[in-house]
Design a protein around this motif. Structure first.
Motif: not given
Length: 463
Positions: A49-51, A336-339, A349-350, A361-363
């Motif tokens: 996992v990469v963040l 995922e990409i979030v803005i 997140i990859l 994870f987003d939460q």
């Protein structure tokens, strides 16, 4: 695609390359993010996992755990190249808006103008126009996938359901896809009324859109993306392609077998005609730069208007206010990409696993990061003091401070010696003894300084 459901109680409602910064997060938050990476990696059985988390033009956090190749024990880093699958659509959408800015096409152009092979048939067999905007916003009514993808999904199901060996997975080639375009029928009405965060998501639509854009630009999709988007943003480790080779190592994908408690490699995937929908690779560092470009007022790719149009109309982006996001998924990869456009915060997140639930994870990320960038309560009344002029008119009013309280010259005869009272962040009311009130809504600029006032349904500018 799963909905993004954030549960954040604390939330109130040339581009420079990102540089590492400490602003906004302390060592405790950094430690918790690192724990989260390890925890979610194990929870969802991902080899890695990469963040990367961004605020404006800075990477405020990056972390990784695990391996991009379990056999060779190659550790994941912020510069590891992952398939990004449907996040590719954001690059296709950017290409669309660039060509629109150059007036090489219009949003309402019928795609058949550029791709006459597409008939635009409804279920009743009637041919109708399909605009480029409909394709870009998933409102065309087209099915999710083309019939020419039958072999791809059959092979994928044989692999996952029966554990049959599959050497490689292939989306349809261009000639097969073009032939299918004459037979595809719409599954839904175009512009069907749905909740704001839902669309009839269509990979066909983006394959078709990318083909039209190629013909408008008079160059290949790969060449355009590389030369006009990746080069200009400095995305040195991003490109069109999904298969690793000696010159360009892309992360190995895996799926986890619960019965064996072990990982198995997933086969190579060739996007072919679906490249504009799912055919790119990138790194967390490069996608952080792409995120920063969504916030910059000096964007080398798009005008501010185009960026806002993409965000508000859902061109490329999936909307879940106050967030915008996009997820990519394929056997062996989830990303995922979030803005958050208002707070100018985002993350990528990859992973290299088949199944990964981003919601939790987003939460976790948002609960740690967003409080540092949410609008702080106002403690300095002095920033509201000044003269405000009616935009487009000759009138003006004053807001002044006296003995630690705020007053205004607006309707002074009707509200004599009446103080302005805070009724919310950047909001005040002027109220008389009978309970009648006037609302003042102040608007800060990008740097947090008060620049505008909404009063009596009119706009006033602070001198």
């Amino acid at each position: 695609m799963k909905k993004l459901l954030f549960n954040i109680v604390l939330l109130m409602s040339v581009v420079t390359q990102p540089t590492f910064a400490q602003h906004g997060i302390n060592d405790s938050i950094r430690n918790q993010l690192e724990i989260g990476i390890k925890g979610f990696k194990e929870r969802y059985h991902s080899p890695s996992v990469v963040l990367a988390i961004v605020h404006r033009d800075s990477i405020i956090f990056s972390g990784s755990d695990g391996f991009i190749d379990l056999d060779q024990k190659i550790p994941a880093t912020i510069d590891s190249k992952y398939q990004i699958q449907s996040v590719t659509k954001l690059f296709t959408a950017t290409m669309f808006m660039q060509l629109w800015q150059k007036k090489l096409l219009t949003l309402e152009d019928d795609v058949r103008k550029y791709v006459p092979e597409f008939t635009g048939l409804t279920l009743k067999g009637r041919a109708e126009a399909t605009s480029l905007l409909e394709l870009a916003t998933h409102t065309s009514g087209l099915p999710r996938n083309a019939p020419s993808e039958f072999e791809l999904f059959k092979d994928a199901e044989m692999l996952t359901l029966k554990n049959r060996e599959v050497k490689s997975l292939h989306s349809s080639h261009q000639s097969t896809f073009l032939n299918a375009l004459g037979m595809i029928r719409k599954e839904y009405p175009n512009f069907e009324y749905l909740p704001i965060d839902q669309r009839h998501y269509s990979n066909i639509g983006y394959g078709l859109l990318g083909l039209a854009l190629e013909r408008v630009a008079k160059t290949s999709y790969a060449n355009y993306i590389q030369s006009t988007i990746c080069h200009n943003l400095g995305l040195d480790n991003t490109g069109v392609g999904t298969v690793s080779n000696e010159e360009n190592r892309i992360v190995q994908g895996y799926r986890y077998l619960n019965d064996q408690k072990d990982f198995v490699k997933t086969p190579d995937y060739y996007a072919n005609a679906m490249t504009p929908a799912s055919g790119m690779y990138s790194t967390a560092r490069d996608l952080a730069k792409f995120i920063s470009a969504q916030f910059s007022d000096k964007n080398v790719l798009l005008s501010e208007k185009s960026i806002r149009m993409m965000q508000s109309l859902g061109i490329g982006w999936q909307r879940n206010y106050p967030y915008l996001r996009h997820e990519g998924a394929m056997l062996g990869f989830r990303c995922e990409i979030v803005i958050h456009p208002r707070l100018e915060v985002g993350w990528v997140i990859l992973t290299n696993t088949t199944d990964f639930e981003f919601n939790r994870f987003d939460q976790y990320i948002s609960s740690l990061i967003l409080p540092a960038y949410a609008e702080a309560p106002i403690t300095d009344q002095g920033q509201y003091v000044g003269k405000y002029s009616l935009v487009g008119g000759t009138e003006s009013i004053d807001i002044y401070q006296k003995e630690g309280k705020l007053y205004t010259t607006y309707l002074a005869d009707s509200f004599p010696n009446t103080t302005l009272i805070f009724s919310g962040n950047h909001t005040m009311t002027l109220e008389d003894q009978a309970g009648k009130s006037v609302r003042f809504e102040f608007i800060p600029d990008r740097n947090g300084k008060i620049s505008l006032l909404n009063l009596n349904q009119l706009m006033w500018q602070k001198d």
